[in-house]
Design a protein around this motif. Structure first.
Motif, PDB file in Angstrom:
ATOM      1  N   ASP A  91     -27.727  48.596   8.062  1.00 41.80           N
ATOM      2  CA  ASP A  91     -28.091  47.420   8.839  1.00 41.80           C
ATOM      3  C   ASP A  91     -28.589  47.863  10.212  1.00 41.80           C
ATOM      4  O   ASP A  91     -28.125  48.868  10.754  1.00 41.80           O
ATOM      5  N   GLU A 132     -29.309  45.900  13.923  1.00 43.98           N
ATOM      6  CA  GLU A 132     -29.312  44.694  14.739  1.00 43.98           C
ATOM      7  C   GLU A 132     -29.971  45.022  16.069  1.00 43.98           C
ATOM      8  O   GLU A 132     -29.728  46.074  16.643  1.00 43.98           O
ATOM      9  N   TYR A 175     -30.387  48.550  20.186  1.00 48.51           N
ATOM     10  CA  TYR A 175     -30.203  48.478  18.746  1.00 48.51           C
ATOM     11  C   TYR A 175     -28.813  48.976  18.359  1.00 48.51           C
ATOM     12  O   TYR A 175     -28.282  49.901  18.965  1.00 48.51           O
TER      13      TYR A 175
END
Length: 155
Positions: free
Chosen positions: A74, A76, A94
């Motif tokens: 993942d 973000e 990030y």
């Protein structure tokens, strides 16, 4: 009758009259400069140790690290404003979550970065270095010029 403020002003003026000026001799100035230099160096060293990206300065791979292939689970991103002297500056940060497997055990880690390579996409394979004997301690390879990326990604 004198007021409280007048009393304070009078005491302040008397204390100023009784003060002797600070006299700096050469030895005191040199000692103070050395002390300030040591203090600044100590603060810089503490800041260096406190940074999260200290692993960028480690030489990998070496005899204490082994490499394996991991996967980006993942990513973000968060945009915020950082206050600077000239005003606000927009920054993007990030959080990268990745996993890797060593000896049949899967480990998950999180990495924070202020910039991302175009190679870091959710689901993509990445090179992960882990400590031999302590595979839970790992670093995501951030060197995008490495042979791993040249061999596995199109230009």
């Amino acid at each position: 009758m004198t007021t409280r403020r007048e009393k304070q002003k009078k005491l302040y003026e008397e204390s100023r009259k009784n003060r002797s000026p600070v006299k700096w001799d050469r030895k005191s100035v040199i000692t103070m400069m050395i002390a300030m230099t040591v203090f600044v160096c100590l603060l810089a060293f503490i800041g260096f140790l406190a940074t999260e990206d200290i692993h960028r300065f480690e030489t990998m791979p070496n005899d204490q690290w082994a490499a394996t292939v991991g996967r980006i689970d993942d990513i973000e991103s968060m945009t915020g404003i950082v206050q600077t002297r000239s005003g606000g500056q927009v920054v993007k940060r990030y959080t990268i979550r990745y996993s890797y497997t060593v000896d049949g055990i899967t480990y998950g880690k999180t990495r924070h970065a202020e910039s991302l390579s175009r190679w870091f996409e959710k689901g993509s394979e990445v090179q992960v270095y882990y400590r031999k004997g302590k595979p839970g301690k790992a670093r995501l390879n951030i060197n995008i010029n490495s042979d791993f990326y040249r061999d596995t990604r199109p230009e």
